[in-house]
Scaffold this motif. Sequence first.
Motif, PDB file in Angstrom:
ATOM      1  N   UNK A  33       0.848  -1.185   0.000  1.00 15.76           N
ATOM      2  CA  UNK A  33       0.000   0.000   0.000  1.00 15.76           C
ATOM      3  C   UNK A  33       0.884   1.236   0.000  1.00 15.76           C
ATOM      4  N   UNK A  34       0.773   2.028  -1.060  1.00 21.05           N
ATOM      5  CA  UNK A  34       1.459   3.326  -1.126  1.00 21.05           C
ATOM      6  C   UNK A  34       0.474   4.383  -0.659  1.00 21.05           C
ATOM      7  N   UNK A  35       0.930   5.227   0.259  1.00 20.33           N
ATOM      8  CA  UNK A  35       0.024   6.238   0.788  1.00 20.33           C
ATOM      9  C   UNK A  35       0.763   7.539   1.101  1.00 20.33           C
ATOM     10  N   UNK A  36      -0.019   8.590   1.197  1.00 18.65           N
ATOM     11  CA  UNK A  36       0.494   9.911   1.539  1.00 18.65           C
ATOM     12  C   UNK A  36       0.422  10.044   3.052  1.00 18.65           C
ATOM     13  N   UNK A  37       1.559  10.231   3.696  1.00 21.62           N
ATOM     14  CA  UNK A  37       1.566  10.300   5.153  1.00 21.62           C
ATOM     15  C   UNK A  37       1.779  11.714   5.687  1.00 21.62           C
ATOM     16  N   UNK A  38       1.439  12.718   4.909  1.00 19.15           N
ATOM     17  CA  UNK A  38       1.644  14.104   5.355  1.00 19.15           C
ATOM     18  C   UNK A  38       0.814  14.442   6.581  1.00 19.15           C
ATOM     19  N   UNK A  39      -0.444  14.027   6.612  1.00 20.16           N
ATOM     20  CA  UNK A  39      -1.330  14.403   7.706  1.00 20.16           C
ATOM     21  C   UNK A  39      -1.801  13.226   8.550  1.00 20.16           C
ATOM     22  N   UNK A  40      -1.417  12.023   8.183  1.00 20.99           N
ATOM     23  CA  UNK A  40      -1.882  10.864   8.935  1.00 20.99           C
ATOM     24  C   UNK A  40      -0.991   9.659   8.648  1.00 20.99           C
ATOM     25  N   UNK A  41      -1.264   8.592   9.375  1.00 20.17           N
ATOM     26  CA  UNK A  41      -0.588   7.335   9.104  1.00 20.17           C
ATOM     27  C   UNK A  41      -1.646   6.251   9.016  1.00 20.17           C
TER      28      UNK A  41
END
Length: 109
Positions: A33-41
Amino acid sequence: MTIHIEDLKFQCIIGILDFERITKQDVIVNLTIDYNNENSFINYADIVQIVKENMIKSEFLLIEDALNSLNLKLIKEYNSIKSIKIKITKPSILPDCVVSVSNHYKSQS
């Protein structure tokens, strides 16, 4: 960021053959899973629980349906997901090989 969940093994009803509809069998699920972790995990333990619960409860006929369902459930739950690669393996369905189906999904958001 990328989460890798490898060799998640459990039993569920999956398949179209008569005996597969009544007897649970081993499945192995691998996810990337590729995800954007700027504001969350994303909590990987939660992902594992979602995968197991969805597959056990749904008793899918086809691995392809399970793949699509897992993708939709995960991207609905986590809007930070950019892409998911899911592979579902039925290690004991044939005596002379291991059978898997996989797909790579990209988020529309």
